[in-house]
Write a protein that holds these residues in place. Structure first.
Motif, mmCIF file in Angstrom:
data_model
loop_
_atom_site.group_PDB
_atom_site.id
_atom_site.type_symbol
_atom_site.label_atom_id
_atom_site.label_comp_id
_atom_site.label_asym_id
_atom_site.label_seq_id
_atom_site.Cartn_x
_atom_site.Cartn_y
_atom_site.Cartn_z
ATOM 1 N N ILE A 1 -22.966 8.686 -3.786
ATOM 2 C CA ILE A 1 -23.947 7.829 -3.133
ATOM 3 C C ILE A 1 -23.982 6.422 -3.723
ATOM 4 N N VAL A 2 -23.829 6.302 -5.051
ATOM 5 C CA VAL A 2 -24.057 5.019 -5.713
ATOM 6 C C VAL A 2 -22.764 4.337 -6.161
ATOM 7 N N THR A 3 -22.024 4.996 -7.062
ATOM 8 C CA THR A 3 -20.933 4.313 -7.756
ATOM 9 C C THR A 3 -19.843 3.832 -6.815
ATOM 10 N N ASN A 4 -19.262 4.750 -6.056
ATOM 11 C CA ASN A 4 -18.156 4.366 -5.177
ATOM 12 C C ASN A 4 -18.606 3.387 -4.102
ATOM 13 N N SER A 5 -19.747 3.679 -3.488
ATOM 14 C CA SER A 5 -20.245 2.795 -2.430
ATOM 15 C C SER A 5 -20.614 1.432 -2.995
ATOM 16 N N GLY A 6 -21.263 1.418 -4.175
ATOM 17 C CA GLY A 6 -21.625 0.145 -4.787
ATOM 18 C C GLY A 6 -20.412 -0.704 -5.120
ATOM 19 N N SER A 7 -19.346 -0.058 -5.603
ATOM 20 C CA SER A 7 -18.117 -0.796 -5.923
ATOM 21 C C SER A 7 -17.517 -1.434 -4.680
ATOM 22 N N ARG A 8 -17.476 -0.679 -3.581
ATOM 23 C CA ARG A 8 -16.932 -1.227 -2.326
ATOM 24 C C ARG A 8 -17.800 -2.391 -1.829
ATOM 25 N N THR A 9 -19.122 -2.273 -2.009
ATOM 26 C CA THR A 9 -20.029 -3.335 -1.559
ATOM 27 C C THR A 9 -19.806 -4.613 -2.357
ATOM 28 N N VAL A 10 -19.634 -4.484 -3.673
ATOM 29 C CA VAL A 10 -19.371 -5.657 -4.513
ATOM 30 C C VAL A 10 -18.107 -6.373 -4.040
ATOM 31 N N LEU A 11 -17.046 -5.616 -3.821
ATOM 32 C CA LEU A 11 -15.784 -6.225 -3.390
ATOM 33 C C LEU A 11 -15.920 -6.867 -2.017
ATOM 34 N N ALA A 12 -16.682 -6.235 -1.129
ATOM 35 C CA ALA A 12 -16.888 -6.809 0.205
ATOM 36 C C ALA A 12 -17.647 -8.128 0.117
ATOM 37 N N LEU A 13 -18.643 -8.211 -0.774
ATOM 38 C CA LEU A 13 -19.400 -9.451 -0.942
ATOM 39 C C LEU A 13 -18.530 -10.557 -1.543
ATOM 40 N N VAL A 14 -17.656 -10.201 -2.484
ATOM 41 C CA VAL A 14 -16.732 -11.202 -3.044
ATOM 42 C C VAL A 14 -15.748 -11.666 -1.967
ATOM 43 N N PHE A 15 -15.273 -10.727 -1.169
ATOM 44 C CA PHE A 15 -14.412 -11.077 -0.035
ATOM 45 C C PHE A 15 -15.107 -12.115 0.845
ATOM 46 N N ALA A 16 -16.376 -11.861 1.153
ATOM 47 C CA ALA A 16 -17.138 -12.778 2.004
ATOM 48 C C ALA A 16 -17.325 -14.141 1.331
ATOM 49 N N ASP A 17 -17.581 -14.142 0.018
ATOM 50 C CA ASP A 17 -17.774 -15.408 -0.703
ATOM 51 C C ASP A 17 -16.539 -16.297 -0.617
#
Length: 500
Positions: free
Chosen positions: A121-137
Motif C-alpha cells: 500500500i505505501v512503499t511501492n506506490s509511494g516510490s512510483r508517485t515520487v518518480l512520477a512527480l519528478v517526471f512532471a517537474d
C-alpha cells in the motif's frame, strides 16, 4: 558448485501429521558472473533518478553545502554495510519475494505480513508517485522556467505518466524492457555532462559558492536524519546483489569486492555531481528552483540545456518502468502464501502478467498524488524501508543461528557478525531519531500504518475470515482481466519450517 547436481532434502508431503522427506537431485545455479559483472550489476541497480531528486532535500535538511557532502559520503558507507548483509542473505535464501521471503523465513508470518501489507500500500506506490512527480517537474521545467508549475498541471502530468506506465507494462513488457538500455545510456550521459561541465568551471576558478561551506549547518539530530533519508533514496538498490549472489564466481572474494568497489564509485559519482551543482548554483538558488539539473543546464549549456530534462525524463521513466515490473514480486509471493488477497497472485493467461497487482499499484500511486509532496513521500518510504531492512537483518541473524551447525561450501560468502549488528544499529538509529525533536507527520503516519496491519492480520489471516462477496469479486476480476490462479506457494525452507 560449478553447475554440478547436488543432493538436497525437501519436505514434500505430510502423512499422519508427520513430514515425509524425499531425496531429490536438484541442479544448482552455475557460477558465471565475475567481479566486473557484479560491479556493473550493483551500479546499474543503484544509479538512477535519485541523484536528480535527493540533492535538494539533503541540502535543505543538513543546512550547509559542506555538511550535505559529508552526508552523501556517509550514506555510501551505510549502503555498503547493509548491502553486505543482503549479499549473504542471497546465498542463504536464494528465493524470490525479496524482504517478504527473508522476514517470513527468519522471523515468522506476522512481521512478514506487516512488511507485505506496508509495501503493497505505501512503499511501492509511494516510490512510483515520487518518480512520477519528478517526471512532471522536468516536463514542466522547460515550459515554466524558474517559475513553479501549477500543482494541478504538475499532478495531472504525473497521473498521466503512471497510466502510461501501467498500460505499457500490460500491453508490451518486452518492448519497454528493450528500451531500458537506452534509458540507462541517457541517464549516464546526463551525469557525465553535469560532472564534466561543472568541473570545467571549477578549474577556471569558480569557487565562491564553497566559501564558508559549513555556514548554517544544523545541529538538530532529526534534521540530520531527514538529510540521510534524502540521500539514501538515491542509493536505493544496494540490496539487490542478493539476487545474483549464487551466480558470482568465487563469491567469498568477489561479493565484498563488488559491493565496496561499486559503492565507492557510486559515492564518488554522487559527490562530484553535487559539487558540480554547487559550483554553478548558490545555496539559495539551489533551494529555490524546482528542477536543479535543468537550472544547472541553463547556466552551463545555454540553448542546449534541453538535453538535461530529456535525459532526466527518460531516466525517471526507465526507473518507474523497472519499478512497476518488479513491485509485483512481493505482492505475488505474499498473495500465494495467503497474506494478501489471492487474486493478486493471478496471472493473465497469455502474457503471464499479474494484472490485479499491477492495477492495485497504479490506483494506490494515483491516490498518493492527491496529497503528494516529494520530500514527505521520500521520508515515508525511507522510514518504512529502514524498518523492513532492520527486520531483514534480525531475520538474517536468526537464520545464521539456526544454521550454525550446517556445513557450507568453503567458497560461500560469509560476513563477520559485527557487520549485521552494525547494520541493525544503523536501522535503529534511523527509526528513532526522526521522533527525537519536531517529528514529521509522515513518520507518525508510517508507524501507524504499519501497526494497523495487525487489525487485518488477526481476522483475515490468523482466523481466515472471509469477507462476504469475496469469491464473487474474485470471479468478476478473473472475467474482467482474463486472469487465472497460479500454483500455491510451497517453497518454504524445511529448516525454517521446523523451527518457526
Amino acid at each position: 558448485m560449478n553447475g554440478n547436481t547436488v543432493l538436497e532434502k525437501t519436505v514434500v508431503a505430510s502423512v499422519d501429521g508427520k513430514p515425509v522427506v524425499l531425496e531429490t537431485d536438484r541442479i544448482r545455479v552455475k557460477e558465471r558472473i565475475g567481479l566486473p559483472g557484479g560491479i556493473a550489476f550493483i551500479m546499474g541497480a543503484v544509479i538512477g533518478s535519485g541523484i536528480f531528486i535527493s540533492p535538494k532535500g539533503a541540502l535543505q535538511n543538513s543546512g550547509s553545502v559542506g555538511m550535505s557532502l559529508i552526508i552523501w559520503t556517509m550514506c555510501g558507507v551505510l549502503s555498503m554495510i547493509i548491502g553486505l548483509v543482503y549479499a549473504e542473505l542471497g546465498v542463504l535464501l536464494p528465493k524470490s519475494g525479496g524482504d517478504y521471503t527473508i522476514i517470513k523465513s527468519g522471523i515468522g508470518g506476522v512481521p512478514a505480513f506487516l512488511v507485505s501489507w506496508t509495501q503493497c500500500i505505501v512503499t511501492n506506490s509511494g516510490s512510483r508517485t515520487v518518480l512520477a512527480l519528478v517526471f512532471a517537474d522536468y516536463v514542466c521545467a522547460p515550459i515554466f522556467g524558474k517559475c513553479e508549475a501549477p500543482n494541478s498541471i504538475r499532478k495531472s502530468i504525473a497521473a498521466a505518466e503512471l497510466l502510461i506506465l501501467a498500460i505499457t507494462n500490460t500491453v508490451s513488457v518486452r518492448l519497454v524492457s528493450s528500451l531500458q538500455g537506452l534509458f540507462t545510456v541517457l541517464k549516464v550521459l546526463a551525469l557525465i555532462i553535469i560532472t564534466v561541465g561543472g568541473f570545467v568551471y571549477l578549474f577556471q576558478g569558480k569557487t565562491e559558492n564553497f566559501n564558508d561551506s559549513f555556514r548554517g549547518t544544523t545541529n538538530d539530530i532529526t534534521s540530520i536524519s531527514l538529510a540521510i533519508y534524502s540521500c539514501m533514496w538515491a542509493y536505493g538498490g544496494y540490496t539487490n546483489l542478493n539476487e545474483i549472489a549464487e551466480e558470482l564466481i568465487q563469491p567469498r572474494k568477489n561479493i565484498p569486492k563488488a559491493i565496496i568497489i561499486s559503492m565507492t564509485l557510486i559515492t564518488l559519482i554522487y559527490i562530484t555531481t553535487n559539487v558540480s551543482y554547487f559550483i554553478m548554483l548558490s545555496k539559495s538558488e539551489f533551494l529555490s528552483v524546482p528542477a536543479v539539473a535543468f537550472t544547472w543546464g541553463e547556466r552551463v549549456l545555454g540553448s542546449a540545456a534541453i538535453i538535461i530534462p530529456i535525459s532526466v525524463i527518460c531516466s525517471v521513466h526507465g526507473a518507474s518502468n523497472g519499478g512497476f515490473f518488479t513491485d509485483v514480486r512481493v505482492r505475488f509471493a505474499a498473495a500465494r502464501a495467503g497474506h494478501l488477497p489471492e487474486v493478486l497472485s493471478f496471472l493473465h493467461h497469455k502474457s503471464r502478467i499479474p494484472l490485479a497487482s499491477l492495477f492495485l499499484n497504479t490506483v494506490m500511486s494515483i491516490i498518493m498524488l492527491i496529497p503528494g509532496d516529494i520530500g514527505e513521500l521520500i521520508n515515508l518510504v525511507g522510514f518504512v524501508g529502514f524498518l523492513t531492512q532492520g527486520l531483514a537483518v534480525i531475520a538474517f541473524l536468526r537464520i545464521r543461528y539456526l544454521r550454525r551447525n550446517e556445513k557450507r561450501n568453503k567458497d560461500h560468502f560469509r560476513i563477520p557478525l559485527v557487520i549485521p549488528f552494525l547494520a541493525l544499529a544503523i536501522c535503529a538509529f534511523m527509526l528513532i531519531t526522526p521522533f527525537i525533536s519536531n517529528p514529521k507527520i509522515e513518520f507518525l503516519y508510517g508507524a501507524g500504518f504499519i501497526l494497523s496491519g495487525l487489525l487485518l492480520y488477526i481476522p483475515f489471516v490468523y482466523f481466515d475470515w472471509r469477507v462476504p462477496g469475496c469469491d464473487q469479486t474474485t470471479t468478476m476480476l478473473q472475467l474482467l482481466m482474463d486472469i487465472c490462479p497460479t500454483v500455491l506457494d510451497q517453497d518454504i525452507d524445511p529448516l525454517m519450517n521446523e523451527n518457526l
